[in-house]
Design an enzyme around this catalytic site. Sequence first.
Site, short mmCIF file in Angstrom:
data_model
loop_
_atom_site.label_atom_id
_atom_site.label_comp_id
_atom_site.label_asym_id
_atom_site.label_seq_id
_atom_site.Cartn_x
_atom_site.Cartn_y
_atom_site.Cartn_z
N SER A 55 6.31 8.47 12.16
CA SER A 55 5.10 7.25 12.19
C SER A 55 6.18 6.04 12.80
O SER A 55 7.46 6.74 13.85
CB SER A 55 5.23 7.29 10.79
OG SER A 55 6.06 5.63 9.96
N ASP A 72 2.67 0.32 11.52
CA ASP A 72 2.87 0.65 11.13
C ASP A 72 1.89 1.61 12.61
O ASP A 72 1.03 1.01 12.93
CB ASP A 72 1.17 1.00 9.58
CG ASP A 72 1.34 1.94 9.86
OD1 ASP A 72 1.65 2.31 8.75
OD2 ASP A 72 0.45 2.88 10.21
N ARG A 74 8.36 3.68 11.79
CA ARG A 74 9.34 3.69 11.01
C ARG A 74 11.12 3.61 11.81
O ARG A 74 10.89 4.10 11.87
CB ARG A 74 9.83 4.65 9.30
CG ARG A 74 10.08 6.02 9.67
CD ARG A 74 9.93 6.75 8.48
NE ARG A 74 8.56 6.80 7.76
CZ ARG A 74 7.78 7.56 7.60
NH1 ARG A 74 8.85 8.82 6.78
NH2 ARG A 74 6.93 7.80 7.53
N ASP A 82 0.62 -1.47 -0.09
CA ASP A 82 0.20 -0.58 0.17
C ASP A 82 0.61 1.28 0.09
O ASP A 82 0.30 2.19 -0.34
CB ASP A 82 -1.39 0.05 0.99
CG ASP A 82 -0.60 0.35 2.57
OD1 ASP A 82 0.72 -0.25 2.54
OD2 ASP A 82 -1.16 -0.28 3.68
N HIS A 83 2.04 1.18 0.32
CA HIS A 83 2.93 2.16 0.71
C HIS A 83 3.90 2.84 -0.44
O HIS A 83 4.25 4.23 -0.57
CB HIS A 83 3.78 2.40 1.47
CG HIS A 83 3.64 2.21 3.35
ND1 HIS A 83 1.87 2.65 3.93
CD2 HIS A 83 3.58 3.40 4.29
CE1 HIS A 83 1.86 2.75 4.68
NE2 HIS A 83 3.50 3.64 4.99
N ARG A 122 -2.69 12.82 9.52
CA ARG A 122 -1.11 13.62 10.25
C ARG A 122 -0.88 14.70 8.98
O ARG A 122 -0.86 14.65 8.23
CB ARG A 122 -0.38 12.18 9.22
CG ARG A 122 1.11 12.45 11.17
CD ARG A 122 1.75 11.01 11.11
NE ARG A 122 1.66 10.97 11.73
CZ ARG A 122 2.13 9.66 11.86
NH1 ARG A 122 2.92 8.92 11.72
NH2 ARG A 122 1.77 8.23 12.91
#
Length: 684
Positions: free
Chosen positions: A572, A95, A574, A30-31, A377
């Site tokens: 995020s 996520d 990440r 999806d990213h 965000r």
Amino acid sequence: MQDATAQMAVLQFMSSGLPQTAVPTTIHCDHLIAAETGAVADTERAVIQNKEVYDFLATAGAKYGMGFWKPGSGIIHQIVLENYAFPGMLMIGTDSHTPNAGGLGAAAIGVGGADAVDVMANLPWELKAPKVIGVKLTGSLSAWTSAKDVILKLAGILTVKGGTGHIVEYFGPGVESISCTGMATICNMGAEIGATTSIFPWNRRQADYLRVTSRSDIAAYAEDAKELLTADAGAQYDQVIEINLNELEPHVNGPFTPDLAHPLTEFASAVKQNSWPDDLRVALIGSCTNSSYEDMSRAASLAKQAAAAGLKCKIPFNITPGSEQIRATIARDGLLDTFEKVGATVLANACGPCIGQWNRKDTQLGESNSIVTSYNRNFSKRNDGNPATHCFVTSPEITTAMAFAGRLSFNPATDELTTPSGAKFRFEAPQGDELPARGFDTGVDTYQPPPSDRSSVNVVIDPKSSRLQKLEPFDAWNGQDLVDLPVLIKAQGKCTTDHISMAGPWLKYRGHLDNISNNMFIGAINAENGEANKIWNPITKSFGAVPDTARDLKKNGISWVVIGDENYGEGSSREHAALEPRHLGGRAIITKSFARIHETNLKKQGVLPLTFANPADYDRIGSRDKVSILGLQSFAPGKQLTLRVKKEDGSQFEVPVNHTFNEGQIEWFKAGSALNAMARAAKK
């Protein structure tokens, strides 16, 4: 796992040597789909551009027993809600918006990839016991107010760090007025207040959603166990906040932070008072936060009203369906046609502009402008890489109405528009169906289950690839204190994971640690000069880019530290924001406070996340100082370390610093990383 974080997580899991994951695991593409012209073209382009990564994830999924959702499937959180989430479930996801599943009563927690690897390898997953904030909802939603406004209001109360170290539990009679997908919206954006997760009790709205998504058996089980899925009578919370839905106004939050909350009736004056650009450039709805059938049907009801009055969108209006199931269903029911007739563009079933995957053409870098979204965000540069883009977050309904007005100061509940015939037009409050009357259309089958026989599956990584790189172990601690390490950068103000490791065009390097490290800290503001990506290089004795300076230090065998402000690493999940500093020679990050996920990510990679015992000591340290971290030979849980600071003139002082390491996490540091510690344990 979403495809951007899954790359590094899968690479780490492969290095464990285990034949398959120990728990059910899925990968969601999806990213990596960038929004540019529209759903079909954008998805087709992404499949070509990202073929190497998609093939790697698909074959790795097949090899190690992971389900694989292909490009075009939709956003991970929407797919999880539609297929996997259930009341009482404990789930982790790579996520930060994983708590979306709390709308179905799941304890869903966002983590870094290294945490996911632990779980996939059947190792215990650790979390410091959170406190609980109870949010009592009374009254009911009506007119222009939506579920989104609950969390926008709460963000204004708690701020971006007020939920840190807490689970947010919703209760009270107002819960019954919110749909299951509305509850998911609220839980999703709990990430913006730093909450560990958010959760709703079992209720009839969740049962309705389970039934319409072909999970009636789970609804029946949940009903039988409802006393376990709702709060005990008289349950005590560490903090209680009450929100009366009868009095709740629509909200618009921003710019540049999701906790700057404005009730709609006060927003126009705030726009004027702050000289924010009133003319809107783009309106965007969808994303993992607001792309349910209810969201789309309520927004479409406004588009129908406008179309009947002869109005079309005054500005570009982009719509992101959350999943292929949502896209297929709203196409079947005529909602997509309604949007397209008023000038909207339907984007791919993917994250797109919400995470910076947006090839925007209508503005120049540095050009001041405003956009409005129903996303979650809105940090600087978040959507389009432009620090001058003022992004405001609100509901899909308010976003849709503003698309027809073309200005931020428009209040659809009170203000009028002029139709092409010269007549005055005012929107009526939006209406919509919570769930599709004819059920969901699942659309194109985009799921690849792992094969029963995986023995012949090969996972190939081209050693010349610029996007995938096998990981090499980080060096273990040498048993000594860290002495005279230069401060690479003293970050001023907000330093999110977007500032540390930007998304957008950098997403394509998420599987190649060395290449993506070229974005390290390029968004962080240097306290010495107030500029981004311009720091003092002690090797060249001149100012240079952050990644270049770090590489110069590493090449000369010099490790370094970073000094940070409050809530360092928010945003995020990440883990690249922890991997990159470690890869380029970082040994410690010393701040006033940390966001939960990022603090854990740093520990996993063998970096020391330390906090000033006295936050005012942040101001005593300069960007060209050197620091030593003393006491590591007796490193123990709950025991402070000492920071010795050496100024340029040779003077020194010492300050105490705190940490939250437990015994197991200290072993990660000593081994060089959690992955190293896991490999050591496997050999014993």
